[in-house]
Design an enzyme around this catalytic site. Structure first.
Site, PDB file in Angstrom:
ATOM      1  N   TYR A   1       6.367  -1.834  13.107  1.00 23.86           N
ATOM      2  CA  TYR A   1       5.544  -3.021  12.886  1.00 23.86           C
ATOM      3  C   TYR A   1       5.931  -3.616  11.546  1.00 23.86           C
ATOM      4  O   TYR A   1       6.680  -3.023  10.765  1.00 23.86           O
ATOM      5  CB  TYR A   1       4.050  -2.652  12.881  1.00 23.86           C
ATOM      6  CG  TYR A   1       3.689  -1.690  11.784  1.00 23.86           C
ATOM      7  CD1 TYR A   1       3.756  -0.309  11.995  1.00 23.86           C
ATOM      8  CD2 TYR A   1       3.350  -2.138  10.509  1.00 23.86           C
ATOM      9  CE1 TYR A   1       3.469   0.590  10.974  1.00 23.86           C
ATOM     10  CE2 TYR A   1       3.056  -1.241   9.486  1.00 23.86           C
ATOM     11  CZ  TYR A   1       3.121   0.111   9.720  1.00 23.86           C
ATOM     12  OH  TYR A   1       2.847   0.993   8.712  1.00 23.86           O
TER      13      TYR A   1
ATOM     14  N   THR B   1      -1.630   1.455   2.698  1.00 19.98           N
ATOM     15  CA  THR B   1      -1.993   2.830   2.338  1.00 19.98           C
ATOM     16  C   THR B   1      -0.933   3.495   1.460  1.00 19.98           C
ATOM     17  O   THR B   1      -1.222   4.470   0.795  1.00 19.98           O
ATOM     18  CB  THR B   1      -2.184   3.689   3.611  1.00 19.98           C
ATOM     19  OG1 THR B   1      -0.959   3.683   4.358  1.00 19.98           O
ATOM     20  CG2 THR B   1      -3.326   3.147   4.449  1.00 19.98           C
ATOM     21  N   ASP B   2       0.294   2.951   1.445  1.00 25.12           N
ATOM     22  CA  ASP B   2       1.359   3.614   0.683  1.00 25.12           C
ATOM     23  C   ASP B   2       1.009   3.773  -0.795  1.00 25.12           C
ATOM     24  O   ASP B   2       1.286   4.810  -1.385  1.00 25.12           O
ATOM     25  CB  ASP B   2       2.679   2.834   0.801  1.00 25.12           C
ATOM     26  CG  ASP B   2       3.339   3.027   2.156  1.00 25.12           C
ATOM     27  OD1 ASP B   2       4.414   2.428   2.372  1.00 25.12           O
ATOM     28  OD2 ASP B   2       2.770   3.749   3.002  1.00 25.12           O
TER      29      ASP B   2
ATOM     30  N   LYS C   1      -2.555  10.203  -0.443  1.00 24.77           N
ATOM     31  CA  LYS C   1      -2.048  10.084   0.933  1.00 24.77           C
ATOM     32  C   LYS C   1      -1.285  11.363   1.246  1.00 24.77           C
ATOM     33  O   LYS C   1      -0.334  11.713   0.553  1.00 24.77           O
ATOM     34  CB  LYS C   1      -1.148   8.849   1.062  1.00 24.77           C
ATOM     35  CG  LYS C   1      -0.685   8.568   2.500  1.00 24.77           C
ATOM     36  CD  LYS C   1       0.016   7.214   2.620  1.00 24.77           C
ATOM     37  CE  LYS C   1       0.400   6.923   4.073  1.00 24.77           C
ATOM     38  NZ  LYS C   1       1.061   5.593   4.226  1.00 24.77           N
TER      39      LYS C   1
ATOM     40  N   GLU D   1       3.230  27.726 -19.527  1.00 17.94           N
ATOM     41  CA  GLU D   1       4.582  28.299 -19.740  1.00 17.94           C
ATOM     42  C   GLU D   1       5.385  27.440 -20.718  1.00 17.94           C
ATOM     43  O   GLU D   1       6.544  27.723 -20.999  1.00 17.94           O
ATOM     44  CB  GLU D   1       5.331  28.381 -18.400  1.00 17.94           C
ATOM     45  CG  GLU D   1       4.751  29.403 -17.431  1.00 17.94           C
ATOM     46  CD  GLU D   1       5.668  29.606 -16.224  1.00 17.94           C
ATOM     47  OE1 GLU D   1       5.247  29.281 -15.113  1.00 17.94           O
ATOM     48  OE2 GLU D   1       6.818  30.052 -16.410  1.00 17.94           O
TER      49      GLU D   1
HETATM   50  N1  DGL Z   1       3.906  -0.865   4.479  1.00 18.87           N
HETATM   51  C1  DGL Z   1       2.962   0.209   4.199  1.00 18.87           C
HETATM   52  C2  DGL Z   1       1.904  -0.329   3.227  1.00 18.87           C
HETATM   53  O1  DGL Z   1       1.649  -1.529   3.226  1.00 18.87           O
HETATM   54  C3  DGL Z   1       2.305   0.665   5.455  1.00 18.87           C
HETATM   55  C4  DGL Z   1       1.290   1.702   5.251  1.00 18.87           C
HETATM   56  C5  DGL Z   1      -0.105   1.198   5.618  1.00 18.87           C
HETATM   57  O2  DGL Z   1      -0.595   0.172   5.113  1.00 18.87           O
HETATM   58  O3  DGL Z   1      -0.737   1.944   6.358  1.00 18.87           O
HETATM   59  O4  DGL Z   1       1.343   0.474   2.453  1.00 18.87           O
END
Ligand code: DGL
Length: 350
Positions: free
Chosen positions: A48, A113-114, A186, A307
């Site tokens: 997508y 989500t990235d 994530k 350490e």
């Molecule tokens: N292209 C990634 C983003 O915009 C896809 C991940 C997402 O949104 O789930 O972070």
């Protein structure tokens, strides 16, 4: 007589002029892009393109929002969050702080989500308000079978509209879960259950707008933060160097040559690295670059003097912050100081 009283009572509760909607919490959705605004050629395609659908379409796709809040939308950007950048971050931060000073009750930010965990943590340090700020997104595009975006938007708006969300800092809501910005990460490349909060666990849960909070955020945030970006045009460069078997100091030296004012190492174990890499890190620290030891291990603290003799080498330990979040805190700290001891105290507070 009774019927007229009943009618009067009902009209008070549900006036015909739509003012019941006006009585609902006012929530603004700031859209930045991501898969939640993504589309694919087929409803069963794994492939997508993100950042294709505008905020008004996202809102129209969830008519049930009108039962929990009075919602308006603004388009901040429309990008895949792998392309998130300082320009969008600073625009978002300034708009959030502007809106927080108006009569609205909460803000929802739709985001890929990235890098959602990074934007959430950045905003938790620069948004000066106790009003709820909730990030949400999706792992499936809007065109997919069982797209998760609509229910995530509904739940995010419900959380932002809940008075019990006030003062809990910046939140991430997806997959019926409520996470705090500092703990969330994530954990899986494709699953809708990808976001986790490690040792601190969920901040709460939400099912179709029914909300349960289990705890508050684990550290200082938002209204308690000393970082202000209203007049900031650029943020200091901080690079992350991944540590692995046999690594030398080359990338650490290169980051310093590129003008990095801070370097975060994603170390092995408790922020460890080869002697060669440690020597290079100590050298750049001596030259005034602020060096923070973090870990590629996703949970658990990177502590001082386990350490590595951080005192002798002038290094900072990231404690619970992952490398990506340690970079964010270091960039903001470098706006006002480059003193390792001062910066170490910030890592133990935010
Ligand atoms: N292209 C990634 C983003 O915009 C896809 C991940 C997402 O949104 O789930 O972070």
């Amino acid at each position: 007589m009774k019927r007229s009283w009943l009618l009067a009572l009902l009209l008070c509760a549900y006036p015909l002029d739509g003012s019941a909607q006006a009585a609902l919490p006012k929530i603004v959705i700031l859209a930045t892009g991501g898969t939640i605004a993504g589309s694919a050629d087929s409803s069963t395609s794994g492939g997508y393109q993100s950042g294709q659908v505008a905020v008004d379409v996202l809102i129209k796709a969830v008519p049930q929002l009108s039962t929990v809040a009075s919602v308006t939308g603004e388009q901040i950007s429309n990008i895949g969050s792998q392309n998130m950048n300082d320009e969008v971050w600073l625009k978002l931060a300034k708009r959030v702080n502007e809106l927080a000073r108006t009569g609205i009750d909460g803000i929802v930010i739709t985001h890929g989500t990235d890098t959602m965990e990074e934007t959430a943590y950045f905003l938790s340090l620069v948004a000066h308000t106790s009003k709820p700020i909730v990030l949400t997104g999706s792992m499936r595009p809007s065109t997919a079978i069982s797209a998760d975006g609509p229910v995530n938007i509904f739940n995010a708006v419900a959380v932002a509209a809940d008075a019990k969300a006030q003062g809990r800092g910046v939140l991430v809501v997806l997959n019926d879960e409520i996470h705090d910005a500092r703990s969330v990460f994530k954990s899986h490349t494709t699953k809708v259950s990808t976001f986790k909060s490690g040792d601190h666990g969920l901040l709460g849960e939400v099912q179709y707008g029914a909300i349960t909070f289990y705890r508050g955020p684990p550290a200082l945030h938002t209204f308690a933060s000393p970082f202000f970006v209203e007049h900031v045009q650029t943020l200091p460069r901080v690079d992350i160097v991944y540590i692995h078997e046999g690594v030398d100091g080359g990338l650490i030296e290169a980051a310093a040559k590129l003008g990095a004012r801070g370097i975060v190492t994603a170390g092995v174990g408790n922020g460890n690295m080869t002697d060669a890499a440690l020597a290079a890190l100590a050298k750049v620290a001596e030259q005034g670059v602020v060096a923070v030891r973090s870990s590629r291990v996703i949970t658990g603290p990177t502590g001082r003097k386990v350490e590595v003799d951080d005192d002798a080498l002038g290094l900072v330990a990231s404690y619970e912050l992952t490398p990506a979040k340690a970079r964010i805190l270091l960039r903001l700290a470098l706006l006002t100081t480059s003193e390792p001891a001062t910066i170490q105290a910030l890592f133990q507070s935010f």
